[in-house]
Design a protein around this motif. Structure first.
Motif, PDB file in Angstrom:
ATOM      1  N   ARG A   3       0.822  -1.193   0.003  1.00 45.30           N
ATOM      2  CA  ARG A   3       0.031   0.041   0.011  1.00 45.30           C
ATOM      3  C   ARG A   3       0.825   1.125  -0.018  1.00 45.30           C
ATOM      4  N   ALA A   4       0.740   2.102  -1.008  1.00 45.24           N
ATOM      5  CA  ALA A   4       1.547   3.189  -1.086  1.00 45.24           C
ATOM      6  C   ALA A   4       1.144   4.389  -0.176  1.00 45.24           C
ATOM      7  N   ARG A   5       2.040   5.254   0.308  1.00 39.61           N
ATOM      8  CA  ARG A   5       1.856   6.182   1.276  1.00 39.61           C
ATOM      9  C   ARG A   5       0.395   6.933   0.750  1.00 39.61           C
ATOM     10  N   ASP A   6       0.129   7.086  -0.459  1.00 42.15           N
ATOM     11  CA  ASP A   6      -1.045   7.827  -0.843  1.00 42.15           C
ATOM     12  C   ASP A   6      -2.206   7.143  -1.015  1.00 42.15           C
ATOM     13  N   GLY A   7      -2.022   5.633  -0.525  1.00 40.81           N
ATOM     14  CA  GLY A   7      -3.258   4.980  -0.476  1.00 40.81           C
ATOM     15  C   GLY A   7      -3.502   4.076  -1.719  1.00 40.81           C
ATOM     16  N   GLY A   8      -2.644   4.350  -2.682  1.00 42.36           N
ATOM     17  CA  GLY A   8      -2.677   3.698  -4.051  1.00 42.36           C
ATOM     18  C   GLY A   8      -1.926   2.078  -3.792  1.00 42.36           C
ATOM     19  N   VAL A   9      -1.518   1.602  -4.806  1.00 42.95           N
ATOM     20  CA  VAL A   9      -0.986   0.180  -4.725  1.00 42.95           C
ATOM     21  C   VAL A   9       0.466   0.741  -5.414  1.00 42.95           C
ATOM     22  N   ALA A  10       1.708   0.232  -4.663  1.00 43.86           N
ATOM     23  CA  ALA A  10       3.003   0.529  -5.236  1.00 43.86           C
ATOM     24  C   ALA A  10       3.681  -0.930  -5.519  1.00 43.86           C
ATOM     25  N   SER A  11       4.259  -1.280  -6.622  1.00 43.42           N
ATOM     26  CA  SER A  11       4.920  -2.546  -6.998  1.00 43.42           C
ATOM     27  C   SER A  11       6.144  -2.249  -7.514  1.00 43.42           C
ATOM     28  N   ARG A  12       7.260  -3.244  -7.137  1.00 44.27           N
ATOM     29  CA  ARG A  12       8.760  -3.070  -7.652  1.00 44.27           C
ATOM     30  C   ARG A  12       9.111  -4.676  -7.568  1.00 44.27           C
ATOM     31  N   MET A  13      10.118  -4.773  -7.980  1.00 44.25           N
ATOM     32  CA  MET A  13      10.766  -6.220  -8.028  1.00 44.25           C
ATOM     33  C   MET A  13      11.437  -6.257  -6.686  1.00 44.25           C
ATOM     34  N   VAL A  14      11.442  -7.536  -6.315  1.00 41.71           N
ATOM     35  CA  VAL A  14      12.229  -7.973  -5.096  1.00 41.71           C
ATOM     36  C   VAL A  14      13.147  -9.088  -5.358  1.00 41.71           C
ATOM     37  N   GLN A  15      14.191  -9.374  -4.663  1.00 45.17           N
ATOM     38  CA  GLN A  15      15.054 -10.584  -4.829  1.00 45.17           C
ATOM     39  C   GLN A  15      14.911 -11.737  -3.708  1.00 45.17           C
ATOM     40  N   PRO A  16      13.751 -12.670  -3.911  1.00 40.74           N
ATOM     41  CA  PRO A  16      13.481 -13.448  -2.441  1.00 40.74           C
ATOM     42  C   PRO A  16      14.425 -14.573  -2.451  1.00 40.74           C
ATOM     43  N   LEU A  17      14.669 -15.066  -1.179  1.00 37.54           N
ATOM     44  CA  LEU A  17      15.344 -16.458  -1.160  1.00 37.54           C
ATOM     45  C   LEU A  17      14.204 -17.416  -1.510  1.00 37.54           C
ATOM     46  N   PRO A  18      14.596 -18.637  -1.595  1.00 36.46           N
ATOM     47  CA  PRO A  18      13.590 -19.663  -1.844  1.00 36.46           C
ATOM     48  C   PRO A  18      12.437 -19.746  -0.899  1.00 36.46           C
ATOM     49  N   ALA A  19      11.347 -20.000  -1.281  1.00 31.83           N
ATOM     50  CA  ALA A  19      10.233 -20.242  -0.443  1.00 31.83           C
ATOM     51  C   ALA A  19      10.387 -21.526   0.400  1.00 31.83           C
ATOM     52  N   PRO A  27       3.487 -21.916   3.702  1.00 33.96           N
ATOM     53  CA  PRO A  27       4.747 -21.370   3.093  1.00 33.96           C
ATOM     54  C   PRO A  27       4.890 -20.005   3.673  1.00 33.96           C
ATOM     55  N   SER A  28       6.367 -19.775   3.186  1.00 33.16           N
ATOM     56  CA  SER A  28       6.807 -18.417   3.447  1.00 33.16           C
ATOM     57  C   SER A  28       8.054 -17.914   2.956  1.00 33.16           C
ATOM     58  N   LEU A  29       8.357 -16.757   2.512  1.00 32.86           N
ATOM     59  CA  LEU A  29       9.707 -16.421   1.982  1.00 32.86           C
ATOM     60  C   LEU A  29      10.134 -15.307   2.372  1.00 32.86           C
ATOM     61  N   ARG A  30      11.488 -15.115   2.049  1.00 36.63           N
ATOM     62  CA  ARG A  30      12.076 -13.618   2.785  1.00 36.63           C
ATOM     63  C   ARG A  30      12.594 -13.045   1.600  1.00 36.63           C
ATOM     64  N   PHE A  31      12.679 -11.603   1.700  1.00 33.11           N
ATOM     65  CA  PHE A  31      12.966 -10.788   0.782  1.00 33.11           C
ATOM     66  C   PHE A  31      13.758  -9.705   1.375  1.00 33.11           C
ATOM     67  N   HIS A  32      14.663  -9.131   0.765  1.00 30.74           N
ATOM     68  CA  HIS A  32      15.424  -7.805   1.399  1.00 30.74           C
ATOM     69  C   HIS A  32      14.839  -6.533   0.939  1.00 30.74           C
ATOM     70  N   THR A  33      14.916  -5.672   1.980  1.00 32.71           N
ATOM     71  CA  THR A  33      14.622  -4.398   1.584  1.00 32.71           C
ATOM     72  C   THR A  33      15.609  -3.493   2.613  1.00 32.71           C
ATOM     73  N   THR A  63       0.923 -16.466  -7.114  1.00 31.63           N
ATOM     74  CA  THR A  63       0.901 -15.126  -6.121  1.00 31.63           C
ATOM     75  C   THR A  63       0.633 -15.560  -4.723  1.00 31.63           C
ATOM     76  N   MET A  64       1.633 -14.831  -3.976  1.00 32.25           N
ATOM     77  CA  MET A  64       1.514 -15.070  -2.667  1.00 32.25           C
ATOM     78  C   MET A  64       1.089 -13.808  -1.959  1.00 32.25           C
ATOM     79  N   VAL A  65      -0.029 -13.931  -0.959  1.00 31.44           N
ATOM     80  CA  VAL A  65      -0.577 -12.603  -0.468  1.00 31.44           C
ATOM     81  C   VAL A  65      -0.813 -13.090   1.114  1.00 31.44           C
ATOM     82  N   GLY A  66       0.053 -11.791   1.736  1.00 31.37           N
ATOM     83  CA  GLY A  66       0.243 -12.129   3.375  1.00 31.37           C
ATOM     84  C   GLY A  66       0.806 -10.771   3.780  1.00 31.37           C
ATOM     85  N   THR A  67       1.469 -10.858   4.938  1.00 30.55           N
ATOM     86  CA  THR A  67       1.878  -9.742   5.847  1.00 30.55           C
ATOM     87  C   THR A  67       3.286 -10.002   6.082  1.00 30.55           C
ATOM     88  N   ALA A  68       3.986  -8.985   5.854  1.00 33.24           N
ATOM     89  CA  ALA A  68       5.563  -8.915   5.874  1.00 33.24           C
ATOM     90  C   ALA A  68       5.874  -8.612   7.354  1.00 33.24           C
TER      91      ALA A  68
END
Length: 102
Positions: A3-19, A27-33, A63-68
């Motif tokens: 969720r973007a700061r303005d309430g919209g949706v923000a997307s970008r690439m991430v480099q996750p480790l294997p799920a 299932p879960s996975l880790r990604f860096h930021t 598609t994985m939907v969840g909470t980081a």
């Protein structure tokens, strides 16, 4: 996507480790930021996110939907020197001494 700061949706690439799948089959996975990124700020404000992976040769996607959640400091520190990120993190964020993993 987050969720973007303005309430919209923000997307970008991430480099996750294997799920991984836990003992309960969840299932879960880790990604860096980095803590300097907009993505980090968005996930701190609202951890809900969606990750989509495309397999173009098979014309499929997952598609994985969840909470980081941010990793506990000891786990974050263990991943710091072993994360297979390219280009290396110091080139992307030269002012940040440690990585911030979610």
């Amino acid at each position: 996507s987050t969720r973007a700061r303005d309430g919209g949706v923000a997307s970008r690439m991430v480099q996750p480790l294997p799920a991984v799948v836990d003992a309960d089959g969840v299932p879960s996975l880790r990604f860096h930021t980095t803590s300097l990124s907009t993505k980090f700020a968005e996930l701190t404000a609202d951890g809900r996110c969606t990750l989509t992976f495309l397999h173009p040769a098979a014309l499929t996607c997952v598609t994985m939907v969840g909470t980081a959640e941010r990793l506990p400091p000891p786990e974050e520190a263990r991943l710091h020197d072993t994360w297979p990120l390219f280009p290396p993190l110091p080139l992307l964020y030269p002012g940040e001494a440690r990585r911030s993993s979610l």
